[in-house]
Scaffold this active site. Structure first.
Site, PDB file in Angstrom:
ATOM      1  N   ARG A   5      32.798   8.106  78.440  1.00  0.00           N
ATOM      2  CA  ARG A   5      32.915   8.988  79.597  1.00  0.00           C
ATOM      3  C   ARG A   5      31.551   9.206  80.257  1.00  0.00           C
ATOM      4  O   ARG A   5      30.535   9.298  79.585  1.00  0.00           O
ATOM      5  CB  ARG A   5      33.516  10.334  79.193  1.00  0.00           C
ATOM      6  CG  ARG A   5      34.976  10.269  78.807  1.00  0.00           C
ATOM      7  CD  ARG A   5      35.509  11.628  78.393  1.00  0.00           C
ATOM      8  NE  ARG A   5      34.884  12.087  77.153  1.00  0.00           N
ATOM      9  CZ  ARG A   5      33.928  13.002  77.093  1.00  0.00           C
ATOM     10  NH1 ARG A   5      33.473  13.576  78.203  1.00  0.00           N
ATOM     11  NH2 ARG A   5      33.417  13.376  75.939  1.00  0.00           N
ATOM     12  N   SER A  45      35.099  13.691  68.395  1.00  0.00           N
ATOM     13  CA  SER A  45      35.207  12.266  68.083  1.00  0.00           C
ATOM     14  C   SER A  45      34.474  11.948  66.787  1.00  0.00           C
ATOM     15  O   SER A  45      33.341  12.385  66.569  1.00  0.00           O
ATOM     16  CB  SER A  45      34.619  11.446  69.227  1.00  0.00           C
ATOM     17  OG  SER A  45      34.645  10.075  68.931  1.00  0.00           O
ATOM     18  N   LYS A  53      41.464  11.875  80.167  1.00  0.00           N
ATOM     19  CA  LYS A  53      40.809  13.174  80.082  1.00  0.00           C
ATOM     20  C   LYS A  53      40.870  13.956  81.395  1.00  0.00           C
ATOM     21  O   LYS A  53      40.752  15.185  81.387  1.00  0.00           O
ATOM     22  CB  LYS A  53      39.361  13.008  79.634  1.00  0.00           C
ATOM     23  CG  LYS A  53      39.229  12.547  78.187  1.00  0.00           C
ATOM     24  CD  LYS A  53      39.966  13.475  77.209  1.00  0.00           C
ATOM     25  CE  LYS A  53      39.719  13.088  75.763  1.00  0.00           C
ATOM     26  NZ  LYS A  53      40.498  13.915  74.818  1.00  0.00           N
ATOM     27  N   ASP A  74      46.019  14.092  69.912  1.00  0.00           N
ATOM     28  CA  ASP A  74      44.815  14.519  70.631  1.00  0.00           C
ATOM     29  C   ASP A  74      44.946  15.775  71.484  1.00  0.00           C
ATOM     30  O   ASP A  74      44.008  16.555  71.549  1.00  0.00           O
ATOM     31  CB  ASP A  74      44.328  13.373  71.529  1.00  0.00           C
ATOM     32  CG  ASP A  74      42.892  13.558  71.970  1.00  0.00           C
ATOM     33  OD1 ASP A  74      42.049  13.914  71.133  1.00  0.00           O
ATOM     34  OD2 ASP A  74      42.614  13.350  73.160  1.00  0.00           O
ATOM     35  N   ARG A 108      38.020   1.405  71.188  1.00  0.00           N
ATOM     36  CA  ARG A 108      39.228   2.223  71.276  1.00  0.00           C
ATOM     37  C   ARG A 108      40.494   1.378  71.274  1.00  0.00           C
ATOM     38  O   ARG A 108      40.506   0.232  71.724  1.00  0.00           O
ATOM     39  CB  ARG A 108      39.210   3.043  72.570  1.00  0.00           C
ATOM     40  CG  ARG A 108      38.118   4.103  72.619  1.00  0.00           C
ATOM     41  CD  ARG A 108      38.524   5.341  71.879  1.00  0.00           C
ATOM     42  NE  ARG A 108      37.484   6.372  71.880  1.00  0.00           N
ATOM     43  CZ  ARG A 108      37.689   7.613  71.467  1.00  0.00           C
ATOM     44  NH1 ARG A 108      38.880   7.983  71.033  1.00  0.00           N
ATOM     45  NH2 ARG A 108      36.707   8.477  71.478  1.00  0.00           N
ATOM     46  N   HIS A 145      42.462  20.726  72.392  1.00  0.00           N
ATOM     47  CA  HIS A 145      42.009  19.377  72.054  1.00  0.00           C
ATOM     48  C   HIS A 145      42.190  19.217  70.548  1.00  0.00           C
ATOM     49  O   HIS A 145      41.269  19.435  69.760  1.00  0.00           O
ATOM     50  CB  HIS A 145      40.544  19.201  72.453  1.00  0.00           C
ATOM     51  CG  HIS A 145      40.042  17.805  72.310  1.00  0.00           C
ATOM     52  ND1 HIS A 145      38.724  17.494  72.100  1.00  0.00           N
ATOM     53  CD2 HIS A 145      40.685  16.617  72.360  1.00  0.00           C
ATOM     54  CE1 HIS A 145      38.574  16.185  72.012  1.00  0.00           C
ATOM     55  NE2 HIS A 145      39.748  15.633  72.165  1.00  0.00           N
ATOM     56  N   LYS A 197      40.218  13.358  63.338  1.00  0.00           N
ATOM     57  CA  LYS A 197      41.370  14.044  63.918  1.00  0.00           C
ATOM     58  C   LYS A 197      42.599  13.136  63.974  1.00  0.00           C
ATOM     59  O   LYS A 197      43.696  13.530  63.569  1.00  0.00           O
ATOM     60  CB  LYS A 197      40.978  14.534  65.312  1.00  0.00           C
ATOM     61  CG  LYS A 197      42.036  15.282  66.087  1.00  0.00           C
ATOM     62  CD  LYS A 197      41.404  16.104  67.223  1.00  0.00           C
ATOM     63  CE  LYS A 197      40.404  15.353  68.042  1.00  0.00           C
ATOM     64  NZ  LYS A 197      40.949  14.282  68.880  1.00  0.00           N
ATOM     65  N   THR A 198      42.411  11.931  64.490  1.00  0.00           N
ATOM     66  CA  THR A 198      43.536  10.993  64.585  1.00  0.00           C
ATOM     67  C   THR A 198      43.947  10.491  63.208  1.00  0.00           C
ATOM     68  O   THR A 198      45.132  10.428  62.868  1.00  0.00           O
ATOM     69  CB  THR A 198      43.161   9.812  65.502  1.00  0.00           C
ATOM     70  OG1 THR A 198      42.892  10.311  66.813  1.00  0.00           O
ATOM     71  CG2 THR A 198      44.286   8.800  65.571  1.00  0.00           C
TER      72      THR A 198
END
Length: 531
Positions: free
Chosen positions: A56, A235, A198, A254, A319, A217, A239-240
């Site tokens: 980003r 990140s 996003k 997410d 990704r 988030h 989390k995933t």
């Protein structure tokens, strides 16, 4: 089949050439290959390379300064103001640019699995693979819902357009601009697809608080008994990975909303970081990334299309984007009940935080506002050998258009109202800092999480950590005590104390900006150096 005019309605873009509206994945892959936008992996996933932008462009993100919304926006480095007249002129230039393209792709999609809080989104882009990305990541409406589709929000996507800082009011040739009043998102000068995802998360963060819904988030899953767990984390914190548990059904990886009715996913897909992805530790994400229809960003493959997920030549931020039903055990509705457990993840590269700690509601709000993790050398350009602390308020500062305290108060109120247990989980280093210690075993983290989520860990005996005020379990079956208490795992106890004191100081410095906007109990729960 919709006409070009109806497919572009609401975007302000004219149809000069072919408009491919709402193509499904096979047709989009075919178009992307025909147009030379990328190639297939040996397993059929589409591989795209995003060029200069592999993440980003935070410094190029703007919120349009409009009278209707000006007073409610959290202005600053995150939400930089773009004058309304500059946005209008720039948007006109981008629309004219897209109108001259020989081909355009549109996708009509939903954000928000709960129909009461859903928005309709229309994307227009000259890129087939970006249309596929959007189709993977958002919720794909049923065919009958596409008839007469009228977008609430539009995304004008022009990855090859270069803005002019001298005339357009921007910093560089890249612009991500959000007009809350006209409900328009402009993305230009970057091919990184995460900007599409996003930008809509930012929209949901704007809309939902006024409806009494907390946008988050976080990932979320649910156990066989209906017990919902939320996983907050930046990140690289897991989390995933940790929410994709074969013993629990995935709600989403997410972005979610928490209302008095329960939890709902904003999306219809997953966007997993796959650098050094392990088939043994993360089989669900591995399998989903090796399927036709998945989109791989900046993943390296050999001439035969065999993936090398350990290769960070292009970026560490590789990704994979795939529909959520590529994960075998998912909640197809994207909705579930009220959370029983709230988990905040951190990858502490200093190696001084416990692997799991029980938080009070006040501590949960403190750590939510702090949003701590630590980056290590190699993950970003320009970093030295030492870990660097990162604080991203609400675990998602770049996507918060409102003041952080708005979200913090909502979380605190919901936790208190519904009685959720709260945990801080360190997926980072143990036995020493990065370079000396080792990364926390994912098997240990999963075992601790399962004890927390099944309710057994809440019944354990806890002891306070002397530096951070965290309550550590004294004993957990199968977990060594020198892992549960991080100081015991360090050979040099004095070095642990110095490192912990240093991190305490960083927490204290970061929280100074919130001291005037939170309650007394949260201030009392704040981490601070000993007097």
């Amino acid at each position: 089949m919709s006409s070009p005019e109806s497919a572009l309605a609401g975007t302000g873009v004219l149809a000069r050439g072919d408009v491919h509206a709402n193509l499904a994945a096979p047709a989009l892959v075919q178009q992307a290959l025909r147009r030379g936008e990328g190639r297939l992996s040996a397993d059929g996933a589409f591989i795209a390379v995003t060029g200069a932008h592999t993440g980003r462009s935070v410094q190029d993100k703007f919120v349009v300064d409009e009278p209707e919304t000006r007073d409610a926006v959290w202005w600053g480095k995150i939400n930089q103001p773009l004058p309304a007249e500059k946005f209008t002129a720039l948007a006109a230039k981008v629309r004219a640019y897209l109108s001259q393209k020989p081909e355009l792709f549109t996708q009509d999609l939903h954000a928000g699995a709960d129909p009461a809080h859903r928005i309709r989104v229309r994307l227009v882009t000259p890129s087939a693979w970006h249309a596929l990305f959007a189709r993977n990541i958002f919720i794909r409406p049923a065919k009958d819902a596409l008839a007469g589709f009228a977008p609430d929000w539009t995304i004008i996507h022009a990855p090859d357009f270069e803005a002019d800082p001298a005339t357009d009011g921007c910093r560089s040739t890249t612009v991500i601009a959000l007009s809350l009043a006209t409900r328009t998102i402009l993305i230009a000068g970057t091919s990184y697809a995460g900007e599409i995802k996003k930008s809509i998360f930012t929209v949901m963060n704007w809309l939902l608080p006024e409806r009494g819904v907390l946008p988050m988030h976080c990932s979320a899953n649910v156990g066989a008994k209906g017990d919902v767990a939320l996983f907050f984390g930046l990140s690289g914190t897991g989390k995933t990975t940790l929410s994709s548990d074969p013993e629990r059904a995935l709600i989403g990886d997410d972005e979610h909303g928490w209302s008095d009715a329960g939890v709902f996913n904003f999306e219809g897909g997953c966007y997993a970081k796959v650098i050094r992805l392990s088939r043994e530790a993360e089989p669900q994400i591995w399998d989903a990334s090796h399927r036709f229809g998945a989109v791989l960003e900046n993943v390296v493959a050999d001439e035969d299309g065999r993936l090398d997920l350990d290769d960070g030549t292009l970026t560490e931020n590789t990704r994979s984007c795939y529909p959520i039903d590529y994960i075998p055990n998912v909640v197809s509705s994207g909705t579930a009940g009220l959370p029983k457990n709230v988990v905040m993840l951190t990858a502490d590269a200093f190696g001084v935080l416990p692997p799991i700690s029980k938080l009070s509601a006040a501590q949960a709000m403190y750590h939510f506002l702090s949003g701590y993790t630590a980056r290590v050398a190699g993950t970003e350009k320009g970093m030295g050998k030492e870990p660097q602390a990162t604080f991203s308020t609400c675990f998602g500062a770049p996507f918060l258009p409102r003041h952080p305290e708005v979200y913090g108060r909502m979380l605190s109120d919901l936790i208190s109202k519904h009685g959720a247990d709260c945990w801080l989980v360190n997926t980072g280093w143990t036995g020493g800092a990065y370079g000396t210690g080792k990364r926390m075993s994912i098997q240990v983290t999963r075992a601790l999480l399962r004890a927390a989520l099944d309710g057994s860990l809440a019944q354990a005996e806890f002891t306070p950590d002397p530096f951070f005020g965290l309550m550590m379990p004294k004993a957990v079956p199968g977990i060594p005590s020198n892992v549960l208490n991080p100081r015991e795992g360090w050979a040099d106890k004095a070095a642990y104390d110095r490192t912990a004191q240093n991190l305490v100081g960083l927490f204290e410095k970061n929280f100074q900006g919130f001291s005037g906007g939170v309650s007394e109990d949260v201030l009392a729960a704040a981490i601070r150096a000993a007097a």
